[in-house]
Design a protein around this motif. Structure first.
Motif, PDB file in Angstrom:
ATOM      1  N   GLN A  14       0.848  -1.194   0.000  1.00 33.18           N
ATOM      2  CA  GLN A  14       0.000   0.000   0.000  1.00 33.18           C
ATOM      3  C   GLN A  14       0.881   1.241   0.000  1.00 33.18           C
ATOM      4  O   GLN A  14       1.855   1.319   0.735  1.00 33.18           O
ATOM      5  CB  GLN A  14      -0.911  -0.001   1.221  1.00 33.18           C
ATOM      6  N   VAL A  15       0.521   2.198  -0.836  1.00 35.51           N
ATOM      7  CA  VAL A  15       1.266   3.449  -0.949  1.00 35.51           C
ATOM      8  C   VAL A  15       0.359   4.590  -0.518  1.00 35.51           C
ATOM      9  O   VAL A  15      -0.776   4.697  -0.974  1.00 35.51           O
ATOM     10  CB  VAL A  15       1.741   3.668  -2.391  1.00 35.51           C
ATOM     11  N   GLN A  16       0.857   5.421   0.356  1.00 37.01           N
ATOM     12  CA  GLN A  16       0.118   6.616   0.745  1.00 37.01           C
ATOM     13  C   GLN A  16       0.731   7.836   0.086  1.00 37.01           C
ATOM     14  O   GLN A  16       1.967   7.971   0.035  1.00 37.01           O
ATOM     15  CB  GLN A  16       0.129   6.769   2.266  1.00 37.01           C
TER      16      GLN A  16
ATOM     17  N   ALA B  20       5.332  10.591  -0.937  1.00 33.92           N
ATOM     18  CA  ALA B  20       4.897   9.203  -1.074  1.00 33.92           C
ATOM     19  C   ALA B  20       5.552   8.313  -0.025  1.00 33.92           C
ATOM     20  O   ALA B  20       6.687   8.560   0.394  1.00 33.92           O
ATOM     21  CB  ALA B  20       5.251   8.683  -2.468  1.00 33.92           C
TER      22      ALA B  20
ATOM     23  N   TYR C  14       7.554   4.019  -9.672  1.00 37.63           N
ATOM     24  CA  TYR C  14       6.242   4.578  -9.960  1.00 37.63           C
ATOM     25  C   TYR C  14       6.344   5.771 -10.887  1.00 37.63           C
ATOM     26  O   TYR C  14       7.083   6.724 -10.610  1.00 37.63           O
ATOM     27  CB  TYR C  14       5.541   5.024  -8.674  1.00 37.63           C
TER      28      TYR C  14
ATOM     29  N   ALA D 266      -1.119  11.112  -8.087  1.00 35.97           N
ATOM     30  CA  ALA D 266      -1.413   9.694  -8.259  1.00 35.97           C
ATOM     31  C   ALA D 266      -0.146   8.950  -8.644  1.00 35.97           C
ATOM     32  O   ALA D 266       0.747   9.523  -9.289  1.00 35.97           O
ATOM     33  CB  ALA D 266      -2.492   9.502  -9.319  1.00 35.97           C
TER      34      ALA D 266
ATOM     35  N   ARG E 176       2.216   2.116 -10.635  1.00 34.51           N
ATOM     36  CA  ARG E 176       3.302   1.151 -10.510  1.00 34.51           C
ATOM     37  C   ARG E 176       3.671   0.608 -11.877  1.00 34.51           C
ATOM     38  O   ARG E 176       2.828   0.078 -12.588  1.00 34.51           O
ATOM     39  CB  ARG E 176       2.867   0.005  -9.593  1.00 34.51           C
TER      40      ARG E 176
ATOM     41  N   TYR F 163      -3.721   4.505 -12.886  1.00 34.09           N
ATOM     42  CA  TYR F 163      -3.055   4.833 -11.627  1.00 34.09           C
ATOM     43  C   TYR F 163      -3.578   3.960 -10.491  1.00 34.09           C
ATOM     44  O   TYR F 163      -4.778   3.713 -10.370  1.00 34.09           O
ATOM     45  CB  TYR F 163      -3.221   6.321 -11.314  1.00 34.09           C
ATOM     46  N   ASP F 164      -2.643   3.528  -9.654  1.00 31.49           N
ATOM     47  CA  ASP F 164      -2.960   2.572  -8.596  1.00 31.49           C
ATOM     48  C   ASP F 164      -3.281   3.234  -7.259  1.00 31.49           C
ATOM     49  O   ASP F 164      -4.026   2.673  -6.452  1.00 31.49           O
ATOM     50  CB  ASP F 164      -1.772   1.623  -8.404  1.00 31.49           C
ATOM     51  N   TYR F 165      -2.691   4.391  -7.012  1.00 37.89           N
ATOM     52  CA  TYR F 165      -2.861   5.051  -5.716  1.00 37.89           C
ATOM     53  C   TYR F 165      -3.110   6.535  -5.934  1.00 37.89           C
ATOM     54  O   TYR F 165      -2.545   7.140  -6.850  1.00 37.89           O
ATOM     55  CB  TYR F 165      -1.612   4.858  -4.842  1.00 37.89           C
ATOM     56  N   TRP F 166      -3.936   7.088  -5.031  1.00 39.09           N
ATOM     57  CA  TRP F 166      -4.307   8.499  -5.125  1.00 39.09           C
ATOM     58  C   TRP F 166      -4.171   9.169  -3.764  1.00 39.09           C
ATOM     59  O   TRP F 166      -4.409   8.550  -2.725  1.00 39.09           O
ATOM     60  CB  TRP F 166      -5.765   8.622  -5.587  1.00 39.09           C
TER      61      TRP F 166
END
Length: 130
Positions: A1-3, A24, A32, A97, A100, A117-120
């Motif tokens: 998990q990426v914040q 990040a 990324y 965002a 990966r 995009y995987d993380y926001w």
């Protein structure tokens, strides 16, 4: 998990500048590709700028070319959006965002499409007054 945590938004007058930052938590941030998107009230989320994982490739939507600059510092896991010559139509919530990349051996990949995009991040408000 990426914040992802954005900062740097605010209220400015037209013609002024802001610099947005996105920090990040990814263990290997350089894996990324990163992007900035924005969403104004009543509008869909739209692409603003993207940068490849190495920083060597950047792309912008036409309305911000020549005014905005995306950059990244992989050592401190941060991506930036320098916004100059701000206009009232730039008013929106800005999101960073992370995408990966598994096969980007050249380090040139980027995407302008939100589904890639995987993380926001949670977003930061930018308001430009006329």
């Amino acid at each position: 998990q990426v914040q992802l945590v954005e900062s740097g938004g605010g209220l400015v007058q037209a013609g002024n500048s802001l610099r947005l930052s996105c920090a990040a938590s990814a263990r290997t941030f350089s894996n990324y590709a990163m992007g900035w998107f924005r969403q104004a009230p009543g509008n869909e989320r739209e692409f603003v700028a993207a940068i490849s994982r190495t920083g060597g490739t950047t792309v912008y939507t036409d309305s911000v070319k020549g005014r905005f600059t995306i950059s990244r510092d992989n050592a401190i896991k941060t991506v930036y959006l320098q916004m100059n010559g701000l206009k009232p139509e730039d008013t929106a919530v800005y999101y960073c965002a992370a995408d990966r990349t598994y096969t980007d051996y050249s380090g040139t990949y980027y995407s302008v499409l939100p589904p890639d995009y995987d993380y926001w991040g949670q977003g930061t408000q930018v308001t430009v007054s006329s």
